[in-house]
Scaffold this active site. Sequence first.
Site, short mmCIF file in Angstrom:
data_model
loop_
_atom_site.label_atom_id
_atom_site.label_comp_id
_atom_site.label_asym_id
_atom_site.label_seq_id
_atom_site.Cartn_x
_atom_site.Cartn_y
_atom_site.Cartn_z
N ARG A 119 -22.93 -25.20 -78.71
CA ARG A 119 -23.57 -26.29 -78.45
C ARG A 119 -24.16 -26.32 -76.98
NH1 ARG A 119 -22.45 -29.79 -82.75
NH2 ARG A 119 -24.47 -30.23 -83.71
N GLN A 124 -30.24 -25.00 -78.14
CA GLN A 124 -30.52 -26.34 -78.83
C GLN A 124 -31.72 -26.32 -79.89
OE1 GLN A 124 -31.14 -28.97 -75.67
NE2 GLN A 124 -29.79 -30.54 -76.32
N ASP A 127 -30.10 -25.10 -83.32
CA ASP A 127 -28.93 -26.02 -83.58
C ASP A 127 -29.29 -26.41 -84.84
OD1 ASP A 127 -26.83 -27.52 -83.99
OD2 ASP A 127 -26.81 -28.10 -81.91
N SER A 130 -27.48 -29.71 -85.70
CA SER A 130 -28.28 -30.96 -85.23
C SER A 130 -29.40 -31.37 -86.06
CB SER A 130 -28.55 -30.89 -83.74
OG SER A 130 -27.45 -30.65 -82.90
N TYR A 230 -16.86 -31.25 -79.36
CA TYR A 230 -16.34 -31.59 -80.71
C TYR A 230 -15.16 -32.31 -80.79
CZ TYR A 230 -19.57 -28.43 -83.05
OH TYR A 230 -20.88 -27.75 -83.41
P1 NAD Z 1 -19.76 -33.70 -86.17
O1 NAD Z 1 -20.67 -33.59 -87.20
O2 NAD Z 1 -18.69 -32.69 -85.93
O3 NAD Z 1 -18.69 -34.98 -86.07
C1 NAD Z 1 -19.21 -36.36 -86.18
C2 NAD Z 1 -18.43 -37.29 -85.31
O4 NAD Z 1 -17.29 -37.78 -85.79
C3 NAD Z 1 -18.48 -36.99 -83.97
O5 NAD Z 1 -18.90 -37.42 -82.91
C4 NAD Z 1 -16.65 -36.77 -83.89
O6 NAD Z 1 -16.34 -37.17 -82.60
C5 NAD Z 1 -16.51 -37.94 -84.87
N1 NAD Z 1 -15.01 -38.16 -85.58
C6 NAD Z 1 -14.41 -37.29 -85.58
N2 NAD Z 1 -13.17 -37.70 -85.96
C7 NAD Z 1 -13.18 -39.16 -85.88
C8 NAD Z 1 -12.25 -40.12 -86.04
N3 NAD Z 1 -11.06 -40.15 -86.44
N4 NAD Z 1 -12.86 -41.27 -85.88
C9 NAD Z 1 -13.98 -41.56 -85.50
N5 NAD Z 1 -14.92 -40.66 -85.15
C10 NAD Z 1 -14.75 -39.34 -85.37
O7 NAD Z 1 -20.43 -34.02 -84.64
P2 NAD Z 1 -21.86 -33.49 -84.14
O8 NAD Z 1 -22.83 -34.54 -84.55
O9 NAD Z 1 -22.00 -32.04 -84.76
O10 NAD Z 1 -21.78 -33.76 -82.58
C11 NAD Z 1 -20.72 -33.29 -81.98
C12 NAD Z 1 -20.82 -33.17 -80.60
O11 NAD Z 1 -21.66 -32.16 -80.09
C13 NAD Z 1 -21.48 -34.37 -79.84
O12 NAD Z 1 -21.05 -34.77 -78.60
C14 NAD Z 1 -23.02 -34.25 -79.76
O13 NAD Z 1 -23.58 -34.93 -78.65
C15 NAD Z 1 -22.69 -32.60 -79.30
N6 NAD Z 1 -23.98 -31.81 -79.37
C16 NAD Z 1 -24.30 -31.11 -78.23
C17 NAD Z 1 -25.28 -30.19 -78.33
C18 NAD Z 1 -25.94 -29.68 -77.47
O14 NAD Z 1 -25.57 -29.54 -75.95
N7 NAD Z 1 -27.01 -28.48 -77.44
C19 NAD Z 1 -26.13 -30.16 -79.47
C20 NAD Z 1 -25.61 -30.95 -80.69
C21 NAD Z 1 -24.68 -31.98 -80.50
#
Ligand code: NAD
Length: 376
Positions: A119, A124, A127, A130, A230
């Site tokens: 990530r 990006q 990804d 996303s 994550y």
């Molecule tokens: P994901 O699909 O893995 O999970 C969805 C959400 O569920 C996450 O926000 C996680 O914290 C939450 N979660 C897990 N257990 C939980 C609980 N018990 N109660 C409540 N919430 C809970 O997540 P995602 O959409 O893949 O995103 C993960 C992270 O990666 C985020 O911080 C996102 O901003 C980041 N991200 C970064 C980039 C980048 O830098 N290029 C790109 C995409 C996403």
Amino acid sequence: MLIGVPLETSQGESRVALTPETAKKLIAQGHTLRVQSGAGLAASVTDAAYQAVGVDVVDAAGALGAELVLKVRPPSEAELAHVRAGAVVVGMLNPFDAEGLQRMAAANVTGFALEAAPRTTRAQSMDVLSSQANIAGYKAVVMAANAYQRFFPMLMTAAGTVKAAKVVVLGVGVAGLQAIATAKRLGATIEASDVRPSVKEQVESLGAKFIDVPYETAEEKEAAEGVGGYARPMPASWLERQKVEVAKRVAAADVVITTALIPGRAAPTLVTEEMVAAMKPGSVIVDLAAGRGANGVGGNCPLTETDQVVQKHGVTLIGHSNLPALVAADASQLYARNVLDFLKLILPKDEGLKIDLEDDIVAACLVTRDGKVTKP
Ligand code: NAD
């Protein structure tokens, strides 16, 4: 290089890994493109649209028999039978499915699982998690609005006032943020919860309220920081307090969208049967973790039935496990662009296939090579 794109054969999969837009760019780079007849139809791309940009339309064996095969879902055993030894397969190959990876390794396929990309800023544009989660978050709200027997926005009419729907979003990653944004556009009032504290600001910037569950111990704080952006499993003490806070909000909610996932693990239970029973009749839950609960059953709610819409305790539970496939045209367009950007790394201009393990994205995505699974 000869690049092939088969029709996806997984149940309910309507996306395709190549669009005329990305095909055109690959052909301009000197590659030969073959697509299986009908591969794009479910995503509103006809054979003629591919042919118009110079893609050859072939049968399944022709598409799967290319040097490089572009997929959405992992190849099935039947598909692998047509993939030549030493070929490269790029797709969402499910890096946590040891059996599937083993099958690809046994077929001597070089596999790149795009979900495994780091990530990082550089990654990006490729990804896939996303691009597809964004669509799932949008579609979840649209489906909820469709199943909900009331309005989302507050309305003042000559016949009286209608209250805005109360939406609770549990898990605010990419899908959760888009769910908040979409529900907001429809006029709902929204509360959201996540384990990661950094999310609070993002939730508030979208005009929703963050359900605060303060961290009381160093262990809770450390777990909440997660790893690589994550979530990690939270200590039981915090989860208990979160449950109490979430239960109050869920009981008052009209619509609950759950998206909480922890990579490589079962999705956490956030909405128990007791909580569902306490909801108002006519409420709706959309569980984006459907099929990812313990042992592949349920999701963030144990009552969720994978790929079904069911009524329990007067509440509608929507458990589609592949929401992006229901927005197949745009999902394919974004996915195909992710694939194209990844291909730039392994098919550099004027060179053949190049697997540079010094490149962190290439190294992270490589899951099988030379008959072996390269990722434990
Ligand atoms: P994901 O699909 O893995 O999970 C969805 C959400 O569920 C996450 O926000 C996680 O914290 C939450 N979660 C897990 N257990 C939980 C609980 N018990 N109660 C409540 N919430 C809970 O997540 P995602 O959409 O893949 O995103 C993960 C992270 O990666 C985020 O911080 C996102 O901003 C980041 N991200 C970064 C980039 C980048 O830098 N290029 C790109 C995409 C996403």
